[in-house]
Structure formats: C-alpha cells, structure tokens
Design a protein around this motif. Structure first.
Motif, PDB file in Angstrom:
ATOM      1  N   PRO A  56       0.817  -1.211   0.000  1.00  0.00           N
ATOM      2  CA  PRO A  56       0.000   0.000   0.000  1.00  0.00           C
ATOM      3  C   PRO A  56       0.860   1.276   0.000  1.00  0.00           C
ATOM      4  CG  PRO A  56      -0.125  -1.128   2.132  1.00  0.00           C
ATOM      5  CD  PRO A  56       0.672  -2.006   1.223  1.00  0.00           C
ATOM      6  N   ALA A  57       0.286   2.356  -0.504  1.00  0.00           N
ATOM      7  CA  ALA A  57       1.028   3.612  -0.695  1.00  0.00           C
ATOM      8  C   ALA A  57       1.659   4.106   0.597  1.00  0.00           C
ATOM      9  CB  ALA A  57       0.084   4.670  -1.274  1.00  0.00           C
ATOM     10  N   GLU A  58       0.993   3.870   1.756  1.00  0.00           N
ATOM     11  CA  GLU A  58       1.529   4.433   3.005  1.00  0.00           C
ATOM     12  C   GLU A  58       2.835   3.767   3.450  1.00  0.00           C
ATOM     13  OE1 GLU A  58      -1.486   3.082   2.692  1.00  0.00           O
ATOM     14  OE2 GLU A  58      -1.864   1.568   4.237  1.00  0.00           O
ATOM     15  N   ARG A  59       3.196   2.640   2.832  1.00  0.00           N
ATOM     16  CA  ARG A  59       4.470   1.989   3.204  1.00  0.00           C
ATOM     17  C   ARG A  59       5.620   2.442   2.320  1.00  0.00           C
ATOM     18  NH1 ARG A  59       2.646  -4.214   3.971  1.00  0.00           N
ATOM     19  NH2 ARG A  59       1.057  -3.898   5.571  1.00  0.00           N
ATOM     20  N   MET A  60       5.361   3.294   1.368  1.00  0.00           N
ATOM     21  CA  MET A  60       6.429   3.714   0.446  1.00  0.00           C
ATOM     22  C   MET A  60       7.083   4.987   0.964  1.00  0.00           C
ATOM     23  SD  MET A  60       4.838   2.804  -3.203  1.00  0.00           S
ATOM     24  CE  MET A  60       3.853   1.330  -3.443  1.00  0.00           C
ATOM     25  N   PRO A  61       8.333   5.307   0.570  1.00  0.00           N
ATOM     26  CA  PRO A  61       9.147   4.538  -0.360  1.00  0.00           C
ATOM     27  C   PRO A  61       9.602   3.205   0.257  1.00  0.00           C
ATOM     28  CG  PRO A  61      10.156   6.673   0.163  1.00  0.00           C
ATOM     29  CD  PRO A  61       8.985   6.521   1.026  1.00  0.00           C
ATOM     30  N   MET A  62       9.652   2.185  -0.589  1.00  0.00           N
ATOM     31  CA  MET A  62      10.052   0.861  -0.135  1.00  0.00           C
ATOM     32  C   MET A  62      11.185   0.340  -1.011  1.00  0.00           C
ATOM     33  SD  MET A  62       9.717  -1.642   1.962  1.00  0.00           S
ATOM     34  CE  MET A  62       8.151  -1.512   2.845  1.00  0.00           C
ATOM     35  N   ILE A  63      12.252  -0.112  -0.353  1.00  0.00           N
ATOM     36  CA  ILE A  63      13.343  -0.765  -1.094  1.00  0.00           C
ATOM     37  C   ILE A  63      12.880  -2.160  -1.476  1.00  0.00           C
ATOM     38  CG2 ILE A  63      15.728  -1.588  -0.967  1.00  0.00           C
ATOM     39  CD1 ILE A  63      16.270   0.699   1.038  1.00  0.00           C
ATOM     40  N   LEU A  64      13.117  -2.528  -2.729  1.00  0.00           N
ATOM     41  CA  LEU A  64      12.670  -3.818  -3.251  1.00  0.00           C
ATOM     42  C   LEU A  64      13.614  -4.931  -2.799  1.00  0.00           C
ATOM     43  CD1 LEU A  64      11.950  -2.410  -6.784  1.00  0.00           C
ATOM     44  CD2 LEU A  64      10.213  -3.162  -5.141  1.00  0.00           C
ATOM     45  N   GLY A  65      13.203  -6.170  -3.076  1.00  0.00           N
ATOM     46  CA  GLY A  65      14.101  -7.315  -2.859  1.00  0.00           C
ATOM     47  C   GLY A  65      13.766  -8.093  -1.605  1.00  0.00           C
ATOM     48  N   THR A  66      13.585  -9.419  -1.791  1.00  0.00           N
ATOM     49  CA  THR A  66      13.347 -10.306  -0.648  1.00  0.00           C
ATOM     50  C   THR A  66      14.592 -11.122  -0.308  1.00  0.00           C
ATOM     51  OG1 THR A  66      12.467 -11.963  -2.180  1.00  0.00           O
ATOM     52  CG2 THR A  66      10.878 -10.546  -1.103  1.00  0.00           C
ATOM     53  N   ASP A  67      15.512 -11.236  -1.251  1.00  0.00           N
ATOM     54  CA  ASP A  67      16.630 -12.180  -1.105  1.00  0.00           C
ATOM     55  C   ASP A  67      17.964 -11.463  -0.967  1.00  0.00           C
ATOM     56  OD1 ASP A  67      14.663 -13.996  -1.674  1.00  0.00           O
ATOM     57  OD2 ASP A  67      15.405 -14.504  -3.677  1.00  0.00           O
ATOM     58  N   ALA A  68      18.801 -11.954  -0.072  1.00  0.00           N
ATOM     59  CA  ALA A  68      20.149 -11.397   0.023  1.00  0.00           C
ATOM     60  C   ALA A  68      21.130 -12.392   0.608  1.00  0.00           C
ATOM     61  CB  ALA A  68      20.153 -10.130   0.886  1.00  0.00           C
ATOM     62  N   ALA A  69      22.373 -12.244   0.165  1.00  0.00           N
ATOM     63  CA  ALA A  69      23.517 -12.868   0.834  1.00  0.00           C
ATOM     64  C   ALA A  69      24.519 -11.757   1.091  1.00  0.00           C
ATOM     65  CB  ALA A  69      24.124 -13.955  -0.043  1.00  0.00           C
ATOM     66  N   GLY A  70      25.207 -11.844   2.220  1.00  0.00           N
ATOM     67  CA  GLY A  70      26.163 -10.786   2.549  1.00  0.00           C
ATOM     68  C   GLY A  70      26.923 -11.146   3.791  1.00  0.00           C
ATOM     69  N   CYS A 134      20.175 -16.626  -4.451  1.00  0.00           N
ATOM     70  CA  CYS A 134      19.070 -17.215  -5.230  1.00  0.00           C
ATOM     71  C   CYS A 134      18.122 -18.024  -4.350  1.00  0.00           C
ATOM     72  CB  CYS A 134      19.622 -18.149  -6.317  1.00  0.00           C
ATOM     73  SG  CYS A 134      20.656 -17.319  -7.524  1.00  0.00           S
ATOM     74  N   LEU A 135      18.545 -18.370  -3.143  1.00  0.00           N
ATOM     75  CA  LEU A 135      17.834 -19.398  -2.388  1.00  0.00           C
ATOM     76  C   LEU A 135      16.607 -18.933  -1.603  1.00  0.00           C
ATOM     77  CD1 LEU A 135      20.874 -21.440  -0.952  1.00  0.00           C
ATOM     78  CD2 LEU A 135      19.767 -21.611  -3.182  1.00  0.00           C
ATOM     79  N   PRO A 136      16.625 -17.753  -0.953  1.00  0.00           N
ATOM     80  CA  PRO A 136      15.593 -17.497   0.070  1.00  0.00           C
ATOM     81  C   PRO A 136      14.149 -17.514  -0.439  1.00  0.00           C
ATOM     82  CG  PRO A 136      17.437 -15.993   0.344  1.00  0.00           C
ATOM     83  CD  PRO A 136      17.661 -16.703  -0.958  1.00  0.00           C
ATOM     84  N   THR A 137      13.896 -17.106  -1.666  1.00  0.00           N
ATOM     85  CA  THR A 137      12.511 -17.115  -2.143  1.00  0.00           C
ATOM     86  C   THR A 137      12.283 -18.266  -3.123  1.00  0.00           C
ATOM     87  OG1 THR A 137      12.286 -14.739  -1.765  1.00  0.00           O
ATOM     88  CG2 THR A 137      10.709 -15.746  -3.273  1.00  0.00           C
ATOM     89  N   ALA A 138      12.863 -18.187  -4.319  1.00  0.00           N
ATOM     90  CA  ALA A 138      12.543 -19.175  -5.365  1.00  0.00           C
ATOM     91  C   ALA A 138      12.951 -20.594  -4.960  1.00  0.00           C
ATOM     92  CB  ALA A 138      13.230 -18.784  -6.670  1.00  0.00           C
ATOM     93  N   TRP A 139      14.164 -20.740  -4.476  1.00  0.00           N
ATOM     94  CA  TRP A 139      14.666 -22.100  -4.198  1.00  0.00           C
ATOM     95  C   TRP A 139      14.030 -22.702  -2.965  1.00  0.00           C
ATOM     96  CZ3 TRP A 139      18.728 -25.384  -6.273  1.00  0.00           C
ATOM     97  CH2 TRP A 139      18.972 -25.086  -7.617  1.00  0.00           C
ATOM     98  N   LEU A 140      13.849 -21.894  -1.922  1.00  0.00           N
ATOM     99  CA  LEU A 140      13.212 -22.413  -0.706  1.00  0.00           C
ATOM    100  C   LEU A 140      11.757 -22.797  -0.995  1.00  0.00           C
ATOM    101  CD1 LEU A 140      13.433 -23.004   2.322  1.00  0.00           C
ATOM    102  CD2 LEU A 140      12.772 -20.627   2.757  1.00  0.00           C
ATOM    103  N   THR A 141      11.071 -21.975  -1.772  1.00  0.00           N
ATOM    104  CA  THR A 141       9.675 -22.288  -2.124  1.00  0.00           C
ATOM    105  C   THR A 141       9.599 -23.586  -2.911  1.00  0.00           C
ATOM    106  OG1 THR A 141       9.110 -19.944  -2.133  1.00  0.00           O
ATOM    107  CG2 THR A 141       7.639 -21.415  -3.343  1.00  0.00           C
ATOM    108  N   PRO A 289      22.178 -23.122  -8.065  1.00  0.00           N
ATOM    109  CA  PRO A 289      21.215 -22.350  -8.854  1.00  0.00           C
ATOM    110  C   PRO A 289      21.755 -21.980 -10.237  1.00  0.00           C
ATOM    111  CG  PRO A 289      21.436 -21.458  -6.644  1.00  0.00           C
ATOM    112  CD  PRO A 289      22.532 -22.466  -6.801  1.00  0.00           C
ATOM    113  N   GLY A 290      20.874 -22.005 -11.217  1.00  0.00           N
ATOM    114  CA  GLY A 290      21.216 -21.507 -12.540  1.00  0.00           C
ATOM    115  C   GLY A 290      21.041 -19.988 -12.558  1.00  0.00           C
ATOM    116  N   ILE A 291      22.118 -19.282 -12.908  1.00  0.00           N
ATOM    117  CA  ILE A 291      22.072 -17.813 -12.892  1.00  0.00           C
ATOM    118  C   ILE A 291      22.028 -17.306 -14.323  1.00  0.00           C
ATOM    119  CG2 ILE A 291      23.388 -15.738 -12.289  1.00  0.00           C
ATOM    120  CD1 ILE A 291      24.283 -17.235  -9.745  1.00  0.00           C
ATOM    121  N   ASP A 292      20.991 -16.537 -14.631  1.00  0.00           N
ATOM    122  CA  ASP A 292      20.825 -15.982 -15.981  1.00  0.00           C
ATOM    123  C   ASP A 292      21.858 -14.894 -16.241  1.00  0.00           C
ATOM    124  OD1 ASP A 292      18.715 -15.305 -18.371  1.00  0.00           O
ATOM    125  OD2 ASP A 292      19.527 -13.469 -17.478  1.00  0.00           O
ATOM    126  N   ARG A 293      21.962 -13.956 -15.307  1.00  0.00           N
ATOM    127  CA  ARG A 293      22.945 -12.875 -15.443  1.00  0.00           C
ATOM    128  C   ARG A 293      23.168 -12.195 -14.091  1.00  0.00           C
ATOM    129  NH1 ARG A 293      19.097  -9.531 -19.458  1.00  0.00           N
ATOM    130  NH2 ARG A 293      18.135 -11.561 -19.494  1.00  0.00           N
TER     131      ARG A 293
END
Ligand SMILES: NC(=O)c1ccc[n+]([C@@H]2O[C@H](COP(=O)([O-])OP(=O)(O)OC[C@H]3O[C@@H](n4cnc5c(N)ncnc54)[C@H](OP(=O)(O)O)[C@@H]3O)[C@@H](O)[C@H]2O)c1
Length: 320
Positions: A56-70, A134-141, A289-293
């Motif tokens: 919803p608009a009231e949560r913006m600005p919102m940084i995108l992205g569910t997955d990270a390694a670091g 690549c793992l936290p969303t697509a691969w875990l699901t 994981p297969g990485i496209d780019r």
C-alpha cells in the motif's frame, strides 16, 4: 546508500515505477542486525511490488528485494526472507502477520538491509554470495513444494509448469536431485532445451498432451496452465500451488477435482529448518542455482525488463 526502490506504484506500467537512487542506511533495532549486502536476486514479487500488489502507498518509499547474501561483522550469511511478527513462535509462514522483506520492512536491493538475527543463516563456503542469494525465495519455495507438499517419492513423475522462471528452474534442478522424473512445460524451444540441461527428463509445449499422467504438478503460473495441470494428474495426484503469475482465477473444474480425488495444496516460502534442509540437499548432491545474469545495482532495470518480458533463464542477481 544506493537502492532499487518504489515510491509510487504503477499497476499498468510497473517498470516505470522502478527508482534507483539514494535511500537512508538502516539501523538495527533490538534483536536485529544490519547485513552488508553482497548479492540480491530478482523475483516476480518485485514486479508485483512495482505494480502495488501487497504494497500500500503508506508503506512507500520501499526498497525492493526479498533475497540477500552478505556479511554481518564479517560473518557470511544468507537472509531468510520471512519476517514473523514479534512474539510469534513456530513456522513463520503460518503467522497471519508475517511479511516478506520489502513488504513492511525495507528490502534487500541496497548496500545494507536490516533483518531479525533469527533470520540469519550461516552461508557455507561452497556457496558463492551470488548463488546463495538465489535461495531465500525461489529455491526455498520450490524445495518446500517438492519435499513437504507434493507427496512425491523417488521415481514418481512431477510436471513443472514453466521452465525458465525462478521457482520453475529451481524445482527442475531440485526435483531431479531428489530422484523424481521431471517433466516441464516451456513457452519456447530454447527454454525447453535449457530445462533439459538442468535435469528435466522431458520438456513439452504448454498444454501438450503428456505421454502419461503425472503424480504431482508444481504450479506457479495460474490461469494459463491450471486446466492443463488438472488434466495431467493421475487420480489421487497433487497440485502444489505457490503462485498465479498469469492470473489468480482459473476455472476451478471442481468436478474433476472430486471425481479424480485430486489434492490441491497451497504453499508459501519455507522455514529456517527447511532452509537448512535445502542447503544439506545442495551440499550432498552438488546442485547449484542456474544464474541468468549478474547485474550491478545501477543496471537493475535491465533485469526487471527481462523478467517482465519473460526473456530470462533462471535467476537474475543484483550486486550493490
Ligand atoms: N508463494 C510463495 O512463497 C512464492 C514464492 C516464489 C514465487 N511465488 C510466485 O510464483 C510465481 C513465479 O515466480 P518467479 O519468481 O519464479 O517468476 P518468474 O521467474 O518470472 O517465472 C515465471 C514463470 O511463469 C511461466 N509462465 C508460463 N506461462 C506464463 C504466462 N502466460 N505469463 C507469465 N509467465 C508464464 C514462465 O514460463 P516459461 O519458462 O515458459 O517462460 C516462467 O517459468 C509468481 O507468481 C510469484 O509471485 C510465490
């Protein structure tokens, strides 16, 4: 810090809502840690966010992205993306107030992201930051769909609707590693060929009549493939559904569901314990994981465009 974010969603032209620019660095609340992001990946979820779905608009600005390694203070980590509400215990995906990163809390497509310490998973040395992201969303699901929900045993046949997508490509690789006979549908010859390369036993055009009925279907496409999924199942077979990219309201065909005694199972993400199970399977079988780019964050728009146009094969990694 530089971040890919959305300030105003556009349901009709989501790509135009993408902003890449400066956002404030996060602080760590009690029990949280700040991760220095080495790699994030793109999911269909990020396109939904640009369209304002679940954001919803009231949560913006919102940084995108569910997955990270670091890293956190030099410790290599992967981020588990399901954020439970305070006080919740048990399977976080069953918490009615759970969110994914970038829904309530700022997302991962930035130089830093704050996450609960309980969501940090040690990153093994055999996994690069790009692969780990690549793992936290697509691969875990895909892992949960295949292992917990599908009812499949080694030697059974699974149909995966879609070939090139994040979940579909993960399910193909993991299904093969789990000893299933893996059939996929893909919209182009090139995508079908690529799926064979990552372990599929056969690849078909969407809607094709299959040589025999399958034990389970992995569904993330929705309206475009649902009727084919129902038709392709043996009596007593299982559809595991985690998405509806082409639309959420396919004809239910309830007569087929009850007459063939089909099981329709909804599935979302996975737990930290399942994340460890996924890592154990990957270590044991050597699948990755297969990485496209791999794109630098300032060039992230190229990845979003490829996903919207369906011109990718596997995961797109974004590096801040
Ligand atoms: N419930 C959860 O926890 C969860 C987790 C992850 C994803 N999801 C959902 O699952 C879906 C897939 O996510 P993703 O990140 O894997 O997306 P993606 O990378 O964009 O993949 C899209 C997939 O859909 C297939 N597809 C077939 N017909 C399509 C059509 N008419 N329009 C668009 N795509 C079509 C594509 O097949 P081709 O290979 O033939 O192009 C491709 O495999 C999304 O709806 C997402 O929201 C849910």
């Amino acid at each position: 810090m530089l971040a890919a974010h959305v300030t105003a969603a556009d349901p009709h032209h989501p790509l135009t809502a993408l902003r890449i620019g400066e956002r404030p660095e996060p602080d760590a609340a009690d029990g949280w840690a700040v991760v220095r992001v080495e790699a994030a990946t793109l999911n269909r979820h990020d396109l939904w966010s640009l369209a304002g779905v679940g954001l919803p608009a009231e949560r913006m600005p919102m940084i995108l992205g569910t997955d990270a390694a670091g890293t956190v203070d030099g410790r290599p980590v992967i981020v588990h993306a399901v954020i439970a509400s305070p006080g919740w215990s048990g399977d976080a995906t069953l918490d009615p107030k759970r969110t994914l990163l970038s829904e309530l809390h700022q997302g991962t497509m930035a130089e830093f992201v704050a996450v609960p310490r309980a969501n940090l998973i040690d990153r093994p040395g055999w996994l690069s930051a790009e692969q780990a992201a690549c793992l936290p969303t697509a691969w875990l699901t895909a892992y949960r769909m295949l292992t917990r929900d599908s009812g499949l045993s080694a030697g059974d046949t699974v149909l995966i609707q879609g070939a090139s997508g994040g979940v579909a490509s993960a399910a193909t690789t993991l299904g093969s590693a789990l000893g299933f006979r893996v059939w996929v549908t893909g919209r182009t010859e090139a995508k079908r060929t690529a799926a064979l390369g990552r372990g599929a036993d056969a690849a078909f055009e969407p809607g094709a009549r299959l040589p025999e009925r399958v034990d389970a279907v992995i569904e993330t496409v929705g309206e475009a493939t649902w009727a084919h999924s129902l038709r392709s199942l043996r009596p007593g077979g299982t559809i595991v559904c985690a998405g509806a990219t082409s639309g959420p309201n396919p004809p239910a065909e309830l007569n087929r569901v009850f007459f063939q005694q089909l099981r329709v199972i909804g599935s979302t993400m996975g737990t930290v314990a399942e994340f460890h199970g996924l890592l154990e399977l990957m270590e044991r079988t050597g699948v990755r994981p297969g990485i496209d780019r791999v794109l630098d964050l300032p060039d992230a728009a190229e990845g979003f465009r490829a996903m919207a146009e369906g011109t990718l094969d596997g995961k797109i990694v974004i590096k801040p």
